[in-house]
Design an enzyme around this catalytic site. Structure first.
Site, PDB file in Angstrom:
ATOM      1  CE  LYS A 170      -6.766  -6.762  -8.954  1.00  8.68           C
ATOM      2  NZ  LYS A 170      -6.820  -7.031  -7.494  1.00  8.68           N
ATOM      3  CB  CYS A 278      -1.777   6.665   0.898  1.00  8.81           C
ATOM      4  SG  CYS A 278      -2.889   7.824   0.124  1.00  8.81           S
TER       5      CYS A 278
HETATM    6  P1  NAD Z   1      -1.174  -3.585  -2.806  1.00  9.20           P
HETATM    7  O1  NAD Z   1      -0.049  -2.987  -3.550  1.00  9.20           O
HETATM    8  O2  NAD Z   1      -0.962  -4.866  -2.085  1.00  9.20           O
HETATM    9  O3  NAD Z   1      -2.399  -3.862  -3.808  1.00  9.20           O
HETATM   10  C1  NAD Z   1      -2.859  -2.882  -4.716  1.00  9.20           C
HETATM   11  C2  NAD Z   1      -3.399  -3.593  -5.941  1.00  9.20           C
HETATM   12  O4  NAD Z   1      -2.328  -4.294  -6.575  1.00  9.20           O
HETATM   13  C3  NAD Z   1      -4.462  -4.630  -5.618  1.00  9.20           C
HETATM   14  O5  NAD Z   1      -5.485  -4.565  -6.567  1.00  9.20           O
HETATM   15  C4  NAD Z   1      -3.709  -5.933  -5.678  1.00  9.20           C
HETATM   16  O6  NAD Z   1      -4.505  -7.027  -6.086  1.00  9.20           O
HETATM   17  C5  NAD Z   1      -2.665  -5.663  -6.732  1.00  9.20           C
HETATM   18  N1  NAD Z   1      -1.466  -6.484  -6.534  1.00  9.20           N
HETATM   19  C6  NAD Z   1      -1.081  -7.134  -5.403  1.00  9.20           C
HETATM   20  N2  NAD Z   1       0.075  -7.795  -5.624  1.00  9.20           N
HETATM   21  C7  NAD Z   1       0.431  -7.561  -6.898  1.00  9.20           C
HETATM   22  C8  NAD Z   1       1.519  -7.969  -7.712  1.00  9.20           C
HETATM   23  N3  NAD Z   1       2.475  -8.744  -7.225  1.00  9.20           N
HETATM   24  N4  NAD Z   1       1.564  -7.525  -8.981  1.00  9.20           N
HETATM   25  C9  NAD Z   1       0.608  -6.724  -9.484  1.00  9.20           C
HETATM   26  N5  NAD Z   1      -0.457  -6.308  -8.750  1.00  9.20           N
HETATM   27  C10 NAD Z   1      -0.547  -6.718  -7.484  1.00  9.20           C
HETATM   28  O7  NAD Z   1      -1.725  -2.454  -1.836  1.00  9.20           O
HETATM   29  P2  NAD Z   1      -2.797  -2.608  -0.677  1.00  9.20           P
HETATM   30  O8  NAD Z   1      -2.161  -3.321   0.469  1.00  9.20           O
HETATM   31  O9  NAD Z   1      -4.086  -3.105  -1.215  1.00  9.20           O
HETATM   32  O10 NAD Z   1      -3.035  -1.075  -0.294  1.00  9.20           O
HETATM   33  C11 NAD Z   1      -2.232  -0.387   0.607  1.00  9.20           C
HETATM   34  C12 NAD Z   1      -1.131   0.372  -0.083  1.00  9.20           C
HETATM   35  O11 NAD Z   1      -1.672   1.270  -1.021  1.00  9.20           O
HETATM   36  C13 NAD Z   1      -0.311   1.222   0.881  1.00  9.20           C
HETATM   37  O12 NAD Z   1       1.033   1.148   0.520  1.00  9.20           O
HETATM   38  C14 NAD Z   1      -0.864   2.610   0.656  1.00  9.20           C
HETATM   39  O13 NAD Z   1       0.011   3.662   0.985  1.00  9.20           O
HETATM   40  C15 NAD Z   1      -1.142   2.580  -0.796  1.00  9.20           C
HETATM   41  N6  NAD Z   1      -2.113   3.592  -1.157  1.00  9.20           N
HETATM   42  C16 NAD Z   1      -1.663   4.669  -1.843  1.00  9.20           C
HETATM   43  C17 NAD Z   1      -2.550   5.685  -2.172  1.00  9.20           C
HETATM   44  C18 NAD Z   1      -2.067   6.882  -2.924  1.00  9.20           C
HETATM   45  O14 NAD Z   1      -2.884   7.626  -3.420  1.00  9.20           O
HETATM   46  N7  NAD Z   1      -0.770   7.102  -3.036  1.00  9.20           N
HETATM   47  C19 NAD Z   1      -3.891   5.592  -1.803  1.00  9.20           C
HETATM   48  C20 NAD Z   1      -4.310   4.470  -1.099  1.00  9.20           C
HETATM   49  C21 NAD Z   1      -3.410   3.470  -0.783  1.00  9.20           C
END
Ligand code: NAD
Length: 476
Positions: A170, A278
């Site tokens: 997803k 990140c």
């Molecule tokens: P996000 O949390 O908004 O989304 C991540 C995933 O979760 C997506 O597929 C999204 O559809 C899903 N999602 C969104 N809302 C949700 C909900 N309420 N319940 C369940 N799932 C939900 O993150 P983003 O904005 O797409 O990405 C950026 C974030 O990801 C930043 O915080 C970044 O630091 C983090 N990130 C972390 C790493 C790591 O390895 N630690 C790597 C890349 C990005």
């Protein structure tokens, strides 16, 4: 419009659509459907059905297919990089780096015949042998964020699949197209239909997958609050889960730093990928006399960065993902000012009125660790500057922040570097390196609020995560 990929076929069924933007131009160029619950059900059923056969395919055959996948991905390398830039906005150079880092996980997965091996202890008693070996866990839900639309699916899918699992991926609804292409190219490489399925949508789809009784394991990467929720929900349902979350990464610069090395590294860490990473170094902590030369040089270098569309030559900083996200980042800058920070480089003038979602590099000085800009993840081209009297104080600042993804030190002192890497409370550490990204062969090791779970993504942890051990005691 691109659809879901279920059992090797593209399916467009949905309740509403998610637009896919070209963030450099602020225009929609594609869309994906929001999966209805029945579609998610079909995807999981396809993965379950394909898994019965796939788990029995010999390891060597799965490895052969992974080698073919690797070759197909290499052939499409430039296409994948261009797709990343188009939907995310990062520069083509950064997109190529992203695809390369993702492909390295495929390289690692091609070594599965070695990684998957178990152990035997023969003759533990009278004609009794004991052995353990690995079996796949079953259906894996892979849920990925917007900022690395090709690399992060590749952190998970190749390793899950080569270990004999099947997958429902997803991707982020904001950058969903890389996942679709990765699934199509897997089919082209001969990986059977149903082994890699893709469904589109938001948190509703995620919840359905995480709670689904036929999903055995969940790999998640995204923001901290959602990572924690996914971790709790999956764990409560008895599933194995790895959930990587957000970050606030500190770059500590000592007075004896090699400036020619430290300044470009700080600039790249803070402003590369427009800060949407990140591993972005979003706080620089200047120790003692490092403060003045560091601030002057970093501001000067950041001022020279070229902001523009990622597909144009010479551009250093691309746009942010959406206008709303840029508004949020600008909100942080304004809040920083209210909380007493000094804007020494302002990326707002001249950019906000352009058609794309641009924001120039911004530097806030005199940021305190407890302020919002000093504490929270901003996820944009904003660097906060703090001061510390000593390395020990810098370590305390880092420890006081709840995140624990990455931190780096810039110094020429082995003693300081060693003290830092031993004492710093985070899982990935750079020494004179601004973005300490572990290669595919190592785990991506966030700590504290940056990771929920035990086994990290890729490397040997990935092998452990996507397999379970079976122990046999046999007498002949
Ligand atoms: P996000 O949390 O908004 O989304 C991540 C995933 O979760 C997506 O597929 C999204 O559809 C899903 N999602 C969104 N809302 C949700 C909900 N309420 N319940 C369940 N799932 C939900 O993150 P983003 O904005 O797409 O990405 C950026 C974030 O990801 C930043 O915080 C970044 O630091 C983090 N990130 C972390 C790493 C790591 O390895 N630690 C790597 C890349 C990005």
């Amino acid at each position: 419009m691109r659809g879901h990929i279920i059992k090797g076929r593209e399916v467009w069924d949905g309740e509403g659509q998610w637009p896919v933007f070209d963030p450099a131009r602020g225009e929609v160029f594609d869309a994906v459907p929001q999966a209805r619950p029945e579609v998610v059900e079909q995807a999981v059923a396809a993965a379950v059905e394909a898994g019965r056969e796939w788990a029995r395919v010999s390891t060597l055959e799965r490895v052969r297919l992974l080698f073919r996948y690797k070759a197909v991905l290499e052939e499409h390398f430039e296409e994948l990089a261009a797709l990343v830039t188009h939907q995310h906005g990062k520069t083509l150079e950064e997109a190529r780096g992203e695809v390369r880092r993702g492909l390295e996980v495929v390289d690692f997965a091609c070594g599965a015949a070695t990684h998957i091996q178990g152990r035997t202890l023969p003759n533990v008693g009278g004609q009794v042998d004991q052995l353990w070996y690995r079996q796949p866990v079953g259906v894996v839900a892979c849920i990925t964020p917007f900022n690395f639309p090709v690399m992060i699916p590749l952190w998970m899918v190749p390793l899950a699949v080569v270990m004999g699992n099947t997958v429902v991926l997803k991707p982020s609804e904001r950058t969903p197209l890389g996942a679709v292409r990765l699934a199509e190219l897997a089919l082209e490489a001969g990986i059977p239909a149903g082994v890699i399925n893709v469904v589109h949508g938001d948190g509703r789809v995620v919840n359905q997958l995480v709670e689904h009784p036929a999903v055995a394991a969940v790999s998640f990467v995204g923001s901290a609050a959602i990572a924690r929720r996914v971790y709790e929900t999956a764990a409560q349902a008895g599933k194995r889960v790895q959930a990587a979350g957000g970050a606030k990464n500190h770059l500590v610069v000592m007075p004896d730093a090699d400036w020619a090395q430290a300044v470009p590294a700080v600039i790249n860490s803070a402003f590369g990928n427009a800060g949407e990473r990140c591993l972005a170094g979003s706080v620089v902590v200047a120790v003692g006399e490092a403060y003045r030369p560091l601030l002057d040089q970093v501001v000067e270098a950041a001022r020279r960065l070229k902001v523009g569309p990622g597909d144009e030559p010479g551009v250093d900083v691309g746009p942010l993902i959406r206008a709303e996200h840029r508004d949020r980042v600008c909100g942080y800058i304004a809040q920083g000012e209210r909380e007493g920070a000094r804007v020494v480089l302002d990326g707002r003038p001249g950019y906000l009125e352009r058609p794309g979602f641009f924001l120039g590099p911004t530097i806030l000085d005199a940021v305190t660790p407890s302020s919002a800009v000093g504490r929270e993840e901003i996820f944009g081209p904003v660097l906060s500057v703090m001061q510390a009297e000593s390395l020990e104080e810098a370590l305390r600042i880092i420890e006081a922040n709840p995140y624990g993804n990455m931190a780096a030190i810039f110094t020429q002192s082995g003693r300081a570097a060693r003290r830092f890497r031993e004492g710093v409370q985070c899982g990935m550490v750079g020494v004179n390196v601004g973005v300490a990204q572990p290669l595919a062969y190592y785990p991506f090791s966030g700590w504290r609020e940056s990771f929920f779970g035990d086994l990290h993504l890729h490397g040997p942890d990935g092998v452990e995560f996507y397999t379970r051990k079976k122990v046999v005691v046999e007498r002949w």
